[in-house]
Design an enzyme around this catalytic site. Structure first.
Site, PDB file in Angstrom:
ATOM      1  N   CYS A 214      12.438  18.138 -28.694  1.00 59.51           N
ATOM      2  CA  CYS A 214      13.432  18.477 -29.718  1.00 59.51           C
ATOM      3  C   CYS A 214      14.763  17.801 -29.389  1.00 59.51           C
ATOM      4  O   CYS A 214      15.464  17.299 -30.265  1.00 59.51           O
ATOM      5  CB  CYS A 214      13.622  19.980 -29.796  1.00 59.51           C
ATOM      6  SG  CYS A 214      12.139  20.934 -30.142  1.00 59.51           S
ATOM      7  N   HIS A 218      17.761  15.702 -31.390  1.00 60.26           N
ATOM      8  CA  HIS A 218      18.898  16.530 -31.789  1.00 60.26           C
ATOM      9  C   HIS A 218      19.969  16.728 -30.721  1.00 60.26           C
ATOM     10  O   HIS A 218      20.960  17.410 -30.967  1.00 60.26           O
ATOM     11  CB  HIS A 218      18.380  17.872 -32.305  1.00 60.26           C
ATOM     12  CG  HIS A 218      17.469  17.721 -33.484  1.00 60.26           C
ATOM     13  ND1 HIS A 218      17.911  17.265 -34.710  1.00 60.26           N
ATOM     14  CD2 HIS A 218      16.127  17.910 -33.608  1.00 60.26           C
ATOM     15  CE1 HIS A 218      16.893  17.209 -35.558  1.00 60.26           C
ATOM     16  NE2 HIS A 218      15.798  17.580 -34.916  1.00 60.26           N
ATOM     17  N   ARG A 257      10.632  25.462 -40.922  1.00 61.46           N
ATOM     18  CA  ARG A 257      11.230  24.164 -40.620  1.00 61.46           C
ATOM     19  C   ARG A 257      10.869  23.708 -39.209  1.00 61.46           C
ATOM     20  O   ARG A 257      10.576  22.528 -38.995  1.00 61.46           O
ATOM     21  CB  ARG A 257      12.764  24.248 -40.754  1.00 61.46           C
ATOM     22  CG  ARG A 257      13.435  22.895 -40.564  1.00 61.46           C
ATOM     23  CD  ARG A 257      13.114  21.957 -41.706  1.00 61.46           C
ATOM     24  NE  ARG A 257      13.511  20.583 -41.433  1.00 61.46           N
ATOM     25  CZ  ARG A 257      12.692  19.618 -41.031  1.00 61.46           C
ATOM     26  NH1 ARG A 257      11.403  19.876 -40.825  1.00 61.46           N
ATOM     27  NH2 ARG A 257      13.139  18.393 -40.830  1.00 61.46           N
ATOM     28  N   CYS A 261       8.946  20.289 -38.088  1.00 62.00           N
ATOM     29  CA  CYS A 261       9.633  19.345 -37.211  1.00 62.00           C
ATOM     30  C   CYS A 261       8.795  19.061 -35.963  1.00 62.00           C
ATOM     31  O   CYS A 261       8.695  17.909 -35.519  1.00 62.00           O
ATOM     32  CB  CYS A 261      10.993  19.921 -36.821  1.00 62.00           C
ATOM     33  SG  CYS A 261      12.114  18.722 -36.075  1.00 62.00           S
TER      34      CYS A 261
END
Length: 300
Positions: A214, A218, A257, A261
């Site tokens: 992740c 991000h 979501r 993702c």
């Protein structure tokens, strides 16, 4: 330099084993502050920071599409905090928000369900989930709490990704926003800190055939373009859920979501109400502490 600080903070935290509750909370705060400082420094001036943060971005992207001087409060907007073109489209869509009537539907669901009214007498609690339940020794998500309330009352559990769940959560988010409340996640015990650490470990661990985490997108990748979209930053990621995605054509929960993702990373996502998912969301929510709840919202 700041990227190294973030990485070092994560590594130190992941190897911590025996700390008291106050020290655990202090470590979580160090993580959050380091991440926020890193993110704000990254977007202070993207063009000047190109060698450090944006080596593959074009001149046009850095000079005309990435806003300078993004503030802490603006981080709650996701990639619209820094994307000038994205913010223009976002403002156009929000002239007539596609979720307004859906919030009203969520209010109707609440007002016609006595069980929900008893479980959630105060609906301005969107910034307090997920939380760590000290008696049960586990993270409780808003989605999980709602379904537990329904099943305890003899009602059928809702879909955890859309439908009535997203509608009711939109109502909660809207009321929390109207009350001007902020994200307020607590790490107040060793058990809570251990859950936080496991969520953080998941966020920063590379998985799947693409070997992505992740954080790849991000944290390190925030602000970069992928398939003509600017990647959002971790601080502020959870503040605006549930969201109305144009791609979906309806509202979806944070779990929905995250599932999508994680699949995009080439991974098999954890179940939406699994221990892994709840602890991941717990960590993410803590990283948005002190930010205004801004949901529901719209995304592409």
């Amino acid at each position: 330099m700041l990227l190294n600080v973030v990485k070092s903070t994560v590594l130190v935290a992941l190897t911590s084993c025996v700390l008291n509750a106050g020290e655990f909370n202090a470590q979580a705060e160090k993580d959050r502050i380091a991440l926020v400082d890193y993110t704000i420094a990254k977007f202070k001036d993207a063009d000047k920071n190109r060698d450090k943060f944006f080596p593959y971005s074009t001149d046009s992207e850095l000079k005309t599409n990435i806003k300078k001087g993004v503030t802490f409060d603006e981080l709650r907007m996701g990639n619209y905090a820094f994307s000038i073109q994205g913010q223009y489209s976002y403002n156009e869509i929000n002239e007539m928000p596609p979720y307004d009537e859906l919030v009203d539907q969520g209010a109707d669901i609440y007002n016609n369900n006595e069980a929900l009214q008893k479980c959630f007498p105060d609906v301005t609690i969107g910034g307090n989930y997920p939380y760590f339940d000290e008696k049960r020794k586990e993270v409780v998500s808003l989605t999980g709490a709602i379904n537990e309330c329904l099943t305890n009352a003899g009602q059928k559990a809702w879909n955890e990704k859309k439908g009535d769940m997203a509608l009711f959560e939109a109502y909660i988010a809207s009321e929390t926003k109207n009350a001007e409340k902020k994200v307020d996640i607590k790490v107040s015990s060793a058990d809570a800190a251990a859950a936080y650490e496991r969520g953080k470990e998941y966020y920063y661990t590379q998985r799947g055939y693409l070997k992505l985490s992740c954080a790849t997108c991000h944290v390190q990748g925030a602000g970069k373009r992928v398939r003509n979209e600017s990647l959002s930053q971790l601080p502020g990621q959870i503040t605006h859920f549930p969201v109305y995605r144009l791609k979906w054509g309806n509202l979806g929960t944070l779990e929905r979501r995250m599932e999508g993702c994680i699949k995009d990373q080439g991974q098999v996502p954890p179940k939406t109400n699994s221990k892994e998912m709840k602890e991941l969301l717990y960590f993410m929510a803590y990283m948005s502490n002190e930010m205004s709840v801004d949901g529901p919202d719209v995304r592409k």
